[in-house]
Design a protein around this motif. Sequence first.
Motif, PDB file in Angstrom:
ATOM      1  N   ARG A 184       0.731  -1.458  -0.207  1.00 38.34           N
ATOM      2  CA  ARG A 184      -0.350  -0.239  -0.198  1.00 38.34           C
ATOM      3  C   ARG A 184       1.062   1.128  -0.566  1.00 38.34           C
ATOM      4  O   ARG A 184       0.848   2.331  -0.602  1.00 38.34           O
ATOM      5  CB  ARG A 184      -1.073  -0.303   0.486  1.00 38.34           C
ATOM      6  N   ARG A 185       2.228   0.620   1.129  1.00 36.30           N
ATOM      7  CA  ARG A 185       3.056   2.640   0.801  1.00 36.30           C
ATOM      8  C   ARG A 185       3.096   2.872  -0.212  1.00 36.30           C
ATOM      9  O   ARG A 185       3.420   3.651  -0.848  1.00 36.30           O
ATOM     10  CB  ARG A 185       3.847   1.815   1.904  1.00 36.30           C
ATOM     11  N   LEU A 244       0.831   6.994  -6.483  1.00 37.04           N
ATOM     12  CA  LEU A 244       0.029   7.775  -7.322  1.00 37.04           C
ATOM     13  C   LEU A 244       0.484   9.360  -6.929  1.00 37.04           C
ATOM     14  O   LEU A 244      -0.344   9.861  -7.638  1.00 37.04           O
ATOM     15  CB  LEU A 244      -1.269   7.075  -6.071  1.00 37.04           C
ATOM     16  N   ARG A 245       1.087   9.129  -5.790  1.00 43.01           N
ATOM     17  CA  ARG A 245       0.883   9.966  -5.945  1.00 43.01           C
ATOM     18  C   ARG A 245       2.326  11.369  -6.498  1.00 43.01           C
ATOM     19  O   ARG A 245       2.136  12.115  -7.230  1.00 43.01           O
ATOM     20  CB  ARG A 245       1.994  10.621  -4.432  1.00 43.01           C
ATOM     21  N   VAL A 246       3.224   9.928  -6.947  1.00 41.66           N
ATOM     22  CA  VAL A 246       4.403  11.077  -7.848  1.00 41.66           C
ATOM     23  C   VAL A 246       3.448  11.358  -9.252  1.00 41.66           C
ATOM     24  O   VAL A 246       3.351  12.155 -10.164  1.00 41.66           O
ATOM     25  CB  VAL A 246       5.110   9.676  -8.449  1.00 41.66           C
ATOM     26  N   ASN A 306       0.425  12.332  -9.146  1.00 42.44           N
ATOM     27  CA  ASN A 306      -1.062  13.042  -9.001  1.00 42.44           C
ATOM     28  C   ASN A 306       0.244  14.317  -9.059  1.00 42.44           C
ATOM     29  O   ASN A 306      -0.301  15.855  -9.401  1.00 42.44           O
ATOM     30  CB  ASN A 306      -1.131  13.209  -7.585  1.00 42.44           C
ATOM     31  N   ALA A 307       1.347  14.388  -8.199  1.00 34.51           N
ATOM     32  CA  ALA A 307       2.764  15.498  -8.815  1.00 34.51           C
ATOM     33  C   ALA A 307       3.094  15.608 -10.458  1.00 34.51           C
ATOM     34  O   ALA A 307       2.987  17.039 -10.619  1.00 34.51           O
ATOM     35  CB  ALA A 307       3.654  15.328  -7.883  1.00 34.51           C
ATOM     36  N   HIS A 353       0.118  17.417 -11.961  1.00 28.69           N
ATOM     37  CA  HIS A 353      -0.683  19.047 -11.329  1.00 28.69           C
ATOM     38  C   HIS A 353       0.758  19.989 -12.039  1.00 28.69           C
ATOM     39  O   HIS A 353       0.777  20.879 -12.013  1.00 28.69           O
ATOM     40  CB  HIS A 353      -0.114  19.425  -9.940  1.00 28.69           C
ATOM     41  N   ALA A 366       0.868   3.944  -2.932  1.00 29.91           N
ATOM     42  CA  ALA A 366       0.631   5.456  -2.707  1.00 29.91           C
ATOM     43  C   ALA A 366       1.395   6.073  -3.042  1.00 29.91           C
ATOM     44  O   ALA A 366       1.029   7.387  -3.806  1.00 29.91           O
ATOM     45  CB  ALA A 366       0.412   5.356  -0.745  1.00 29.91           C
ATOM     46  N   LEU A 367       3.022   5.569  -2.900  1.00 29.23           N
ATOM     47  CA  LEU A 367       3.999   6.325  -3.435  1.00 29.23           C
ATOM     48  C   LEU A 367       3.568   6.633  -5.069  1.00 29.23           C
ATOM     49  O   LEU A 367       4.329   7.590  -5.441  1.00 29.23           O
ATOM     50  CB  LEU A 367       4.890   5.416  -3.633  1.00 29.23           C
TER      51      LEU A 367
END
Length: 121
Positions: free
Chosen positions: A104-105, A111-113, A115-116, A119, A108-109
């Motif tokens: 999951r970590r 998905l955050r990358v 997401n960045a 943006h 999540a990493l």
Amino acid sequence: MEVTDTLALQGENPGLEAFLNKLQPLLDGGRLDNLVDLASLLSDLVDLLDAAMVEKLSVQFEQATALSWNLGNAIRLAKAQTRQETTPPSLYGLLLLLREPQTRRGFALVLRVLNAIGHQD
């Protein structure tokens, strides 16, 4: 009139004449201009590379090296774990991986990358 003819008229210097004869094809083909441009570029780089810039570049290099090292280790570990399995995991087995905190970590990493990156548009 060639460069060698002009300088040869000024005085007899066989070494200079031989050197200029070797430069003449570079002048005729415009390749000497490329060498002058390269020397100019190197000169500009030397002017730009002050202590602060070298420090910034070294930090960036260190971060890139650490990232590639960590990514390589993660891939090698995942390969080793996958090779130990006798059969490929089923769909249910893959979903069971989501129950593990490390998975999951990692998810999540990723998905955050993404997401960045999204943006930055």
